[in-house]
Scaffold this motif. Structure first.
Motif, PDB file in Angstrom:
ATOM      1  N   ASN A 163       0.776  -1.237   0.012  1.00 56.25           N
ATOM      2  CA  ASN A 163      -0.030   0.098   0.104  1.00 56.25           C
ATOM      3  C   ASN A 163       0.829   1.285  -0.003  1.00 56.25           C
ATOM      4  OD1 ASN A 163      -2.491  -1.300   0.130  1.00 56.25           O
ATOM      5  ND2 ASN A 163      -2.318  -1.545   2.004  1.00 56.25           N
ATOM      6  N   PHE A 164       2.137   1.127  -0.170  1.00 59.78           N
ATOM      7  CA  PHE A 164       3.051   2.159  -0.389  1.00 59.78           C
ATOM      8  C   PHE A 164       2.874   2.871  -1.766  1.00 59.78           C
ATOM      9  CE2 PHE A 164       7.176   3.845  -2.261  1.00 59.78           C
ATOM     10  CZ  PHE A 164       7.240   4.866  -1.592  1.00 59.78           C
ATOM     11  N   ILE A 165       2.386   4.174  -2.041  1.00 57.94           N
ATOM     12  CA  ILE A 165       1.961   4.402  -3.289  1.00 57.94           C
ATOM     13  C   ILE A 165       3.430   5.488  -3.806  1.00 57.94           C
ATOM     14  CG2 ILE A 165       0.392   6.113  -4.673  1.00 57.94           C
ATOM     15  CD1 ILE A 165      -0.688   3.536  -3.003  1.00 57.94           C
ATOM     16  N   ASN A 166       3.712   6.649  -3.076  1.00 57.01           N
ATOM     17  CA  ASN A 166       4.792   7.419  -3.422  1.00 57.01           C
ATOM     18  C   ASN A 166       5.758   7.838  -2.415  1.00 57.01           C
ATOM     19  OD1 ASN A 166       2.401   8.358  -5.839  1.00 57.01           O
ATOM     20  ND2 ASN A 166       4.574   8.157  -6.470  1.00 57.01           N
ATOM     21  N   GLU A 167       6.810   8.096  -2.590  1.00 55.19           N
ATOM     22  CA  GLU A 167       7.624   8.956  -1.831  1.00 55.19           C
ATOM     23  C   GLU A 167       7.907  10.158  -2.460  1.00 55.19           C
ATOM     24  OE1 GLU A 167      11.862   9.316   0.704  1.00 55.19           O
ATOM     25  OE2 GLU A 167      11.814   8.247  -1.149  1.00 55.19           O
ATOM     26  N   ILE A 168       7.089  11.411  -2.108  1.00 61.04           N
ATOM     27  CA  ILE A 168       7.132  12.692  -2.781  1.00 61.04           C
ATOM     28  C   ILE A 168       8.218  13.603  -2.124  1.00 61.04           C
ATOM     29  CG2 ILE A 168       5.724  14.812  -3.049  1.00 61.04           C
ATOM     30  CD1 ILE A 168       3.237  12.857  -2.607  1.00 61.04           C
ATOM     31  N   ILE A 169       8.858  14.187  -3.183  1.00 62.87           N
ATOM     32  CA  ILE A 169      10.046  15.152  -2.770  1.00 62.87           C
ATOM     33  C   ILE A 169       9.396  16.520  -2.857  1.00 62.87           C
ATOM     34  CG2 ILE A 169      12.443  16.052  -3.359  1.00 62.87           C
ATOM     35  CD1 ILE A 169      12.106  12.984  -2.220  1.00 62.87           C
ATOM     36  N   TRP A 170       9.323  17.185  -1.767  1.00 62.20           N
ATOM     37  CA  TRP A 170       9.071  18.577  -1.824  1.00 62.20           C
ATOM     38  C   TRP A 170      10.179  19.382  -1.804  1.00 62.20           C
ATOM     39  CZ3 TRP A 170       7.618  21.988   2.925  1.00 62.20           C
ATOM     40  CH2 TRP A 170       7.609  23.545   2.596  1.00 62.20           C
ATOM     41  N   TRP A 171      10.536  19.916  -2.846  1.00 62.83           N
ATOM     42  CA  TRP A 171      11.878  20.889  -3.141  1.00 62.83           C
ATOM     43  C   TRP A 171      11.447  22.284  -3.102  1.00 62.83           C
ATOM     44  CZ3 TRP A 171      13.251  24.257  -7.162  1.00 62.83           C
ATOM     45  CH2 TRP A 171      14.627  24.693  -7.265  1.00 62.83           C
ATOM     46  N   TYR A 172      12.293  23.037  -2.272  1.00 66.53           N
ATOM     47  CA  TYR A 172      12.028  24.368  -2.261  1.00 66.53           C
ATOM     48  C   TYR A 172      13.297  25.292  -2.144  1.00 66.53           C
ATOM     49  CZ  TYR A 172      13.170  22.509   2.482  1.00 66.53           C
ATOM     50  OH  TYR A 172      13.473  21.670   3.382  1.00 66.53           O
ATOM     51  N   LYS A 173      13.176  26.539  -2.727  1.00 71.24           N
ATOM     52  CA  LYS A 173      14.251  27.521  -2.647  1.00 71.24           C
ATOM     53  C   LYS A 173      14.290  28.224  -1.324  1.00 71.24           C
ATOM     54  CE  LYS A 173      14.047  28.420  -7.680  1.00 71.24           C
ATOM     55  NZ  LYS A 173      12.706  27.766  -8.035  1.00 71.24           N
ATOM     56  N   ASP A 174      15.442  28.288  -0.902  1.00 72.95           N
ATOM     57  CA  ASP A 174      15.435  28.810   0.494  1.00 72.95           C
ATOM     58  C   ASP A 174      17.106  29.331   0.637  1.00 72.95           C
ATOM     59  OD1 ASP A 174      15.480  29.743   3.168  1.00 72.95           O
ATOM     60  OD2 ASP A 174      15.395  27.597   3.992  1.00 72.95           O
ATOM     61  N   ASP A 181      30.724  22.256   3.391  1.00 77.93           N
ATOM     62  CA  ASP A 181      31.251  20.848   3.525  1.00 77.93           C
ATOM     63  C   ASP A 181      30.011  19.681   3.249  1.00 77.93           C
ATOM     64  OD1 ASP A 181      29.690  21.415   5.648  1.00 77.93           O
ATOM     65  OD2 ASP A 181      30.705  20.949   7.296  1.00 77.93           O
ATOM     66  N   SER A 182      29.062  20.236   2.817  1.00 78.00           N
ATOM     67  CA  SER A 182      27.971  19.197   2.165  1.00 78.00           C
ATOM     68  C   SER A 182      27.110  19.903   1.300  1.00 78.00           C
ATOM     69  CB  SER A 182      27.305  18.690   3.372  1.00 78.00           C
ATOM     70  OG  SER A 182      26.456  19.691   4.050  1.00 78.00           O
ATOM     71  N   PHE A 183      26.514  19.277   0.322  1.00 77.68           N
ATOM     72  CA  PHE A 183      25.214  19.702  -0.319  1.00 77.68           C
ATOM     73  C   PHE A 183      24.252  20.381   0.565  1.00 77.68           C
ATOM     74  CE2 PHE A 183      27.074  16.204  -2.597  1.00 77.68           C
ATOM     75  CZ  PHE A 183      27.813  16.951  -3.977  1.00 77.68           C
ATOM     76  N   LYS A 184      23.682  21.432   0.292  1.00 77.81           N
ATOM     77  CA  LYS A 184      22.682  22.130   0.738  1.00 77.81           C
ATOM     78  C   LYS A 184      21.452  21.268   0.957  1.00 77.81           C
ATOM     79  CE  LYS A 184      22.020  26.618   0.373  1.00 77.81           C
ATOM     80  NZ  LYS A 184      21.943  27.974  -0.132  1.00 77.81           N
ATOM     81  N   ARG A 185      20.670  21.236   2.035  1.00 82.06           N
ATOM     82  CA  ARG A 185      19.502  20.334   2.007  1.00 82.06           C
ATOM     83  C   ARG A 185      18.390  21.191   1.960  1.00 82.06           C
ATOM     84  NH1 ARG A 185      22.606  18.562   6.862  1.00 82.06           N
ATOM     85  NH2 ARG A 185      23.407  16.537   6.470  1.00 82.06           N
ATOM     86  N   LYS A 186      17.722  20.964   0.926  1.00 87.46           N
ATOM     87  CA  LYS A 186      16.648  21.884   0.417  1.00 87.46           C
ATOM     88  C   LYS A 186      15.329  20.961  -0.183  1.00 87.46           C
ATOM     89  CE  LYS A 186      18.714  25.652   1.026  1.00 87.46           C
ATOM     90  NZ  LYS A 186      18.423  26.281   2.106  1.00 87.46           N
ATOM     91  N   HIS A 187      15.290  19.813   0.659  1.00 86.48           N
ATOM     92  CA  HIS A 187      13.864  19.143   0.312  1.00 86.48           C
ATOM     93  C   HIS A 187      13.525  18.383   1.609  1.00 86.48           C
ATOM     94  CE1 HIS A 187      16.343  15.502   0.088  1.00 86.48           C
ATOM     95  NE2 HIS A 187      15.401  14.938   0.282  1.00 86.48           N
ATOM     96  N   ASP A 188      11.963  18.396   1.390  1.00 88.32           N
ATOM     97  CA  ASP A 188      11.364  17.246   2.724  1.00 88.32           C
ATOM     98  C   ASP A 188      10.826  16.002   1.944  1.00 88.32           C
ATOM     99  OD1 ASP A 188      11.964  19.426   4.492  1.00 88.32           O
ATOM    100  OD2 ASP A 188       9.947  19.927   5.130  1.00 88.32           O
ATOM    101  N   ASN A 189      10.415  15.302   2.670  1.00 86.20           N
ATOM    102  CA  ASN A 189      10.024  13.874   2.074  1.00 86.20           C
ATOM    103  C   ASN A 189       8.630  13.705   2.730  1.00 86.20           C
ATOM    104  OD1 ASN A 189      13.082  13.803   3.103  1.00 86.20           O
ATOM    105  ND2 ASN A 189      12.702  11.958   1.342  1.00 86.20           N
ATOM    106  N   ILE A 190       7.772  13.214   1.802  1.00 82.26           N
ATOM    107  CA  ILE A 190       6.495  13.097   2.126  1.00 82.26           C
ATOM    108  C   ILE A 190       6.010  11.947   1.564  1.00 82.26           C
ATOM    109  CG2 ILE A 190       3.923  13.948   1.968  1.00 82.26           C
ATOM    110  CD1 ILE A 190       5.073  16.682   1.363  1.00 82.26           C
ATOM    111  N   LEU A 191       5.862  10.685   2.526  1.00 83.69           N
ATOM    112  CA  LEU A 191       5.596   9.290   2.395  1.00 83.69           C
ATOM    113  C   LEU A 191       4.054   9.189   2.187  1.00 83.69           C
ATOM    114  CD1 LEU A 191       7.874   7.852   4.838  1.00 83.69           C
ATOM    115  CD2 LEU A 191       8.260   7.927   2.442  1.00 83.69           C
TER     116      LEU A 191
END
Length: 587
Positions: A163-174, A181-191
């Motif tokens: 019953n898993f349908i999608n992992e949605i990536i909400w990408w946003y400019k901020d 020292d790392s790539f900028k984190r600019k998304h949330d995960n919606i299961l």
């Protein structure tokens, strides 16, 4: 790890959801005979118990729970303008930054968890939510990189991998969060999961517009991968990466809630996974965006949150949007302050002689009491943020005796003579005391105390004075002549003392003699002298000092008065921190 095999968690769920007394706080707008939208102050488990007892099934769930980010989320508290000076100081604005004012107690909620505790807590909540979902329902769980991959395992277990349908990536400019020292984190995960295979989903409601190039190709009769380019009048199929802007500080959407999500995000979810008149529920309601968007889209809504600030922000937002709803409080044995985190902070000050930060006590104990005869007495209190700790049972007692006291003995080179254990609810007190007597290998006396006796002393009401007049042509006018909040004044004094130490007296906050700057909202009840509140007339003062009258924004400054065509029976005043005080008005 399988949380279904975790005896401590599964045993609590097997007992059944907690069922508690529910009190009606307010009815906003007119009741609908078929359905009354709900706002519930209480924990997710208790809210689900209430819905289950009433046979209410929800058709779509969106939750934005704590992310186990290791941070406390706070809000800014704005001093309003005094009615006597408002016009003169139109361009001045005083605000208290809570990042440097931890003692102000305006933390919206604490998001500091041990991973295992967080996952146990989420397992209980998700299981409870599933039990009140309709057969065609789906759930969107909004998380990020801190804990999302662990929660997906729980969701697979509870809802089924199929019953898993999608992992949605909400990408946003901020623009924030610069790093080298790392790539900028600019998304949330919606299961996104469904309850069953036959779930409601409407792609046509959320299709995306085609690019100008695609439309141009179609017009020219071009082909792509051997097929003639042909568009759908409703738009192209939406993908699982969503580019939706966050709410900037100047947006009209901004409510002051620390983790507020944009309406556009919820609009897409609600349009895709519900139809008009379906019930949309958010059990970690926050700023009320789910309920607000559901209302705008002609859905029914259930908003649940344990924080008083969440209910106040959401209540005002929904009232301004013209929604009708009922506000209920789930009395789960705990008389909360503004939210569980602030309640825990205040609780430490209510226990006589309790000191925190004593060497050896660690995070498990709330603190310890220094006793002349008995020495150091460790004190345990359940974490009110974690519902699984509210019932004192053999599991918790066993952990105290056979783990935590042993740790203290190693650090102090002896067992404490006594330990105090507070509880909200207790699983058969007689049997528990017998259990303690039989299994305790230490020399420590275990004293059990009811935490509810202390929690009743948490709320210290503000006070105010008023004058009421009656004009046959204009109705009644209530004038607030004096407002007093000892708690807020104490925090302001602490803030000013810190500023004084920094030799920065200019930024100190000055409150006038009548202290009307500390008022955010007033309401008159002309219907009920007791019981559930009915707001006949209300005024909200925004952070710039301008007033919103019965949900309508104006450019006026508050003049210290509130008017009513009917005779008011009582008045409610909310201070800038969210504490509310009710007084019956004299004849």
């Amino acid at each position: 790890m399988s949380y279904r095999d975790n005896d401590n968690v599964f045993e609590k769920i097997q007992r059944g959801l907690p069922s508690y007394e529910v009190e009606e706080i307010e009815q906003v707008g007119k009741k609908n005979q078929d359905w009354n939208n709900l706002m519930l102050r209480g924990e997710c488990l208790a809210a689900c118990a209430y819905l289950k007892a009433r046979g209410i099934k929800v058709d779509l769930v969106y939750i934005d729970p704590p992310f186990a980010s290791g941070a406390n989320y706070a809000k800014q508290v704005y001093i309003r303008r005094n009615p006597d000076l408002a016009a003169k100081i139109e361009h001045a604005e005083q605000k208290m930054e809570l990042a440097e004012l931890q003692s102000f107690e305006e933390t919206m909620y604490g998001d500091i968890w041990r991973k295992e505790d967080y996952l146990n807590w989420m397992y209980e909540n998700l299981t409870a939510i599933q039990s009140v979902m309709s057969d065609r329902a789906s759930i969107y769980v909004h998380l990020d990189h801190h804990i999302g991959h662990y929660v997906k395992i729980l969701l697979d277990e509870i809802f089924g991998e199929e019953n898993f349908i999608n992992e949605i990536i909400w990408w946003y400019k901020d623009p924030s969060g610069q790093t080298i020292d790392s790539f900028k984190r600019k998304h949330d995960n919606i299961l996104f999961y469904s309850k069953n295979s036959d779930y409601f989903f409407n792609m046509d409601a959320v299709r995306a517009p085609y690019s100008a190039n695609t439309l141009k190709q179609e017009k020219a009769g071009a082909t792509s991968f051997g097929r003639v380019v042909k568009t759908n009048p409703l738009g192209k199929i939406r993908e699982d990466v969503w580019d939706i802007a966050i709410i900037n500080s100047q947006s009209e959407e901004r409510s002051g809630y620390a983790t507020q999500k944009p309406e556009a995000l919820l609009e897409r979810i609600i349009k895709a996974s519900s139809d008009e008149d379906m019930i949309v529920a958010d059990f970690f309601g926050g700023s009320g965006v789910s309920a607000k968007v559901a209302h705008d889209l002609n859905r029914k809504f259930i908003h649940c949150d344990v924080g008083m600030n969440s209910l106040q922000i959401s209540r005002d937002r929904l009232q301004q949007a013209g929604a009708a709803f009922q506000i209920l409080e789930v009395r789960d044995g705990v008389h909360l302050f503004r939210n569980p985190q602030q309640t825990m902070d205040k609780l430490a000050k209510l226990i006589p002689g309790l000191a925190q930060g004593i060497e050896g006590t660690g995070d498990f104990w709330l603190g310890a009491i220094q006793d002349k005869k008995l020495g150091v007495i460790p004190v345990y209190a359940p974490n009110l943020i974690d519902s699984s700790e509210k019932v004192l049972d053999q599991t918790i007692v066993n952990q105290i005796i056979n783990e935590q006291l042993q740790i203290l003995e190693q650090k102090w080179e002896e067992f404490p003579a006594k330990a105090i254990v507070y509880y909200v609810d207790i699983d058969d007190e007689k049997e528990l005391k017998k259990f303690i007597k039989n299994i305790n290998p230490t020399t420590t006396e275990i004293e059990l105390r009811d935490l509810k006796l202390l929690l009743h002393d948490l709320i210290d009401n503000d006070d105010f004075e008023y004058a009421i007049s009656n004009n046959d042509l204009n109705g009644y006018c209530v004038t607030i002549t004096q407002f007093q909040s000892d708690r807020l004044q104490q925090k302001i004094n602490q803030y000013n003392a810190k500023r004084a130490l920094k030799n920065n007296p200019i930024t100190q906050i000055k409150i006038s003699e009548n202290s009307l700057e500390l008022i955010e909202w007033l309401s008159l009840d002309c219907k009920n002298a007791n019981g559930a509140w009915h707001s006949s007339n209300e005024i909200k003062i925004d952070k710039k000092g301008r007033i919103i009258i019965d949900g309508n924004q104006t450019k006026e400054f508050w003049n210290g008065k509130i008017n009513s065509p009917e005779k008011p029976l009582r008045i409610k005043i909310r201070n800038i921190a969210g504490d509310e005080t009710i007084k019956q008005l004299a004849e």
